[in-house]
Write an enzyme that holds these catalytic residues in place. Sequence first.
Site, PDB file in Angstrom:
ATOM      1  N   SER A   1      72.734  36.637  71.657  1.00 12.00           N
ATOM      2  CA  SER A   1      72.773  37.905  72.419  1.00 12.00           C
ATOM      3  C   SER A   1      71.801  37.860  73.582  1.00 12.00           C
ATOM      4  O   SER A   1      70.622  37.544  73.400  1.00 12.00           O
ATOM      5  CB  SER A   1      72.363  39.075  71.507  1.00 12.00           C
ATOM      6  OG  SER A   1      73.327  39.247  70.517  1.00 12.00           O
TER       7      SER A   1
ATOM      8  N   GLU B   1      82.027  42.881  64.008  1.00 11.94           N
ATOM      9  CA  GLU B   1      83.084  43.247  64.974  1.00 11.94           C
ATOM     10  C   GLU B   1      84.410  43.462  64.248  1.00 11.94           C
ATOM     11  O   GLU B   1      85.372  44.001  64.840  1.00 11.94           O
ATOM     12  CB  GLU B   1      83.242  42.156  66.035  1.00 11.94           C
ATOM     13  CG  GLU B   1      82.043  41.997  66.961  1.00 11.94           C
ATOM     14  CD  GLU B   1      82.238  40.886  67.983  1.00 11.94           C
ATOM     15  OE1 GLU B   1      83.056  41.040  68.902  1.00 11.94           O
ATOM     16  OE2 GLU B   1      81.570  39.838  67.829  1.00 11.94           O
TER      17      GLU B   1
ATOM     18  N   MET C   1      72.517  38.419  62.502  1.00 13.28           N
ATOM     19  CA  MET C   1      73.869  38.765  62.078  1.00 13.28           C
ATOM     20  C   MET C   1      74.849  37.663  62.490  1.00 13.28           C
ATOM     21  O   MET C   1      76.022  37.938  62.769  1.00 13.28           O
ATOM     22  CB  MET C   1      74.291  40.108  62.720  1.00 13.28           C
ATOM     23  CG  MET C   1      73.373  41.272  62.380  1.00 13.28           C
ATOM     24  SD  MET C   1      73.903  42.781  63.253  1.00 13.28           S
ATOM     25  CE  MET C   1      72.466  43.841  62.976  1.00 13.28           C
ATOM     26  N   SER C   2      74.379  36.430  62.529  1.00 12.51           N
ATOM     27  CA  SER C   2      75.257  35.334  62.997  1.00 12.51           C
ATOM     28  C   SER C   2      74.782  34.002  62.441  1.00 12.51           C
ATOM     29  O   SER C   2      73.974  33.943  61.532  1.00 12.51           O
ATOM     30  CB  SER C   2      75.188  35.282  64.548  1.00 12.51           C
ATOM     31  OG  SER C   2      73.907  34.775  64.951  1.00 12.51           O
TER      32      SER C   2
ATOM     33  N   ASN D   1      62.497  41.171  68.199  1.00  8.65           N
ATOM     34  CA  ASN D   1      61.693  42.322  67.798  1.00  8.65           C
ATOM     35  C   ASN D   1      61.019  42.015  66.467  1.00  8.65           C
ATOM     36  O   ASN D   1      61.470  41.162  65.708  1.00  8.65           O
ATOM     37  CB  ASN D   1      62.542  43.590  67.705  1.00  8.65           C
ATOM     38  CG  ASN D   1      63.507  43.520  66.551  1.00  8.65           C
ATOM     39  OD1 ASN D   1      64.445  42.752  66.601  1.00  8.65           O
ATOM     40  ND2 ASN D   1      63.226  44.264  65.483  1.00  8.65           N
TER      41      ASN D   1
ATOM     42  N   HIS E   1      69.725  47.274  70.484  1.00 13.02           N
ATOM     43  CA  HIS E   1      70.408  46.119  71.091  1.00 13.02           C
ATOM     44  C   HIS E   1      69.918  45.894  72.512  1.00 13.02           C
ATOM     45  O   HIS E   1      69.812  44.743  72.953  1.00 13.02           O
ATOM     46  CB  HIS E   1      71.928  46.355  71.075  1.00 13.02           C
ATOM     47  CG  HIS E   1      72.717  45.156  71.504  1.00 13.02           C
ATOM     48  ND1 HIS E   1      72.599  43.923  70.898  1.00 13.02           N
ATOM     49  CD2 HIS E   1      73.619  45.004  72.502  1.00 13.02           C
ATOM     50  CE1 HIS E   1      73.412  43.060  71.497  1.00 13.02           C
ATOM     51  NE2 HIS E   1      74.045  43.693  72.471  1.00 13.02           N
TER      52      HIS E   1
HETATM   53  N1  LIG Z   1      65.664  43.551  62.831  1.00 12.53           N
HETATM   54  C1  LIG Z   1      66.592  42.849  63.511  1.00 12.53           C
HETATM   55  N2  LIG Z   1      66.314  42.493  64.773  1.00 12.53           N
HETATM   56  C2  LIG Z   1      67.241  41.771  65.435  1.00 12.53           C
HETATM   57  N3  LIG Z   1      67.225  41.278  66.708  1.00 12.53           N
HETATM   58  C3  LIG Z   1      68.369  40.619  66.915  1.00 12.53           C
HETATM   59  N4  LIG Z   1      69.112  40.643  65.810  1.00 12.53           N
HETATM   60  C4  LIG Z   1      70.387  39.961  65.644  1.00 12.53           C
HETATM   61  C5  LIG Z   1      71.522  40.950  65.663  1.00 12.53           C
HETATM   62  N5  LIG Z   1      71.875  41.263  67.047  1.00 12.53           N
HETATM   63  C6  LIG Z   1      72.869  42.336  67.118  1.00 12.53           C
HETATM   64  C7  LIG Z   1      72.174  43.612  67.581  1.00 12.53           C
HETATM   65  O1  LIG Z   1      71.362  43.327  68.696  1.00 12.53           O
HETATM   66  C8  LIG Z   1      73.959  41.938  68.112  1.00 12.53           C
HETATM   67  O2  LIG Z   1      74.644  40.827  67.603  1.00 12.53           O
HETATM   68  C9  LIG Z   1      68.452  41.375  64.850  1.00 12.53           C
HETATM   69  C10 LIG Z   1      68.724  41.759  63.539  1.00 12.53           C
HETATM   70  O3  LIG Z   1      69.788  41.470  62.963  1.00 12.53           O
HETATM   71  N6  LIG Z   1      67.756  42.495  62.895  1.00 12.53           N
END
Ligand SMILES: Nc1nc2ncn(CCNC(CO)CO)c2c(=O)[nH]1
Length: 290
Positions: free
Chosen positions: A33, A89, A219-220, A243, A258
């Site tokens: 992302s 998705e 998430m991937s 984060n 996001h």
């Molecule tokens: N706490 C937390 N922080 C994160 N930062 C990026 N992602 C990966 C997921 N990214 C999503 C939402 O930004 C878009 O694919 C995450 C996550 O899953 N959890």
Amino acid sequence: DQNGGSYETLLQTAKYIQSHIPCEPKVGIICGSGMGSLAEALENKIVIPYHDIPNFPVSTVEGHAGQLVFGTLSKVFVVCMQGRFHYYEGYPLWKCAMPIRVMKLIGVEFLIATNAAGGINTAFMEGDVMLIKDHINMMGFAGNNPLQGPNDIRWGPRFPPMNKAYDTDLINQAKQIWKQEELKGRLFDGVYTCLGGPNFETVAELRMLKLLGVDAVGMSTVHEVLTARHCDMTVLAFSLITNVCLMDYHDHDNMPTHEEVMDVGKIRQGTLKLFVEKIVAYIAENRLMT
Ligand SMILES: Nc1nc2ncn(CCNC(CO)CO)c2c(=O)[nH]1
């Protein structure tokens, strides 16, 4: 049903792509992302939007362009997924990971998977980079796995081993490159896990993951790596910590968003481009069976 991902179906997809490229890409890169800019480092680009590719899903997430970008990086012809597919998705995991099998069919032997992730390890700060040394297939614990269902031996074995999923030589080289190139910021290695999303985690879930030895959560990537190892690709993967996961119930207004994820990707894109470029150069000089 998985017929949408049968060997014959993906052969058609591969043929379509091969009709648009001059040679076989040896390295595949998945942009996380807000990290689509990694593809901008490629020279002599050939871009194929996902919606033009038969049997390909389309990206529906902001910060995921939705195209294959072919080109040269460190004198190697590579393919970059500018935008990936996520379970949240609505795609089944095998569909999220089918581009990996298509990459295999068009010649890719090395996968560099990048993602944005939340930092659970309390040493991590926003902007840190974590080489993934191992993963916990949390979704697999519930039987949700890209490899479930009939196994087509042309991809790989019915019961693939996963104890050496992440290539230790590439991990060690990546650490050396980070030092030699004096790349900005901090590099760690650690354990990654993938949750289904789309919601971010609760405090109790983060505390549980920490207890389980997880250093970063996203998430991937896990389903893509399972699929890549199943068809015997060599894998390197890293997370950009976008984060810090807050694991207390104190009343704070800090909520992961996001937008914040994509912003950190933009800030760190220069360093990550150089990092990937040098890793590809190492692969070209030392790991490609020319
Ligand atoms: N706490 C937390 N922080 C994160 N930062 C990026 N992602 C990966 C997921 N990214 C999503 C939402 O930004 C878009 O694919 C995450 C996550 O899953 N959890």
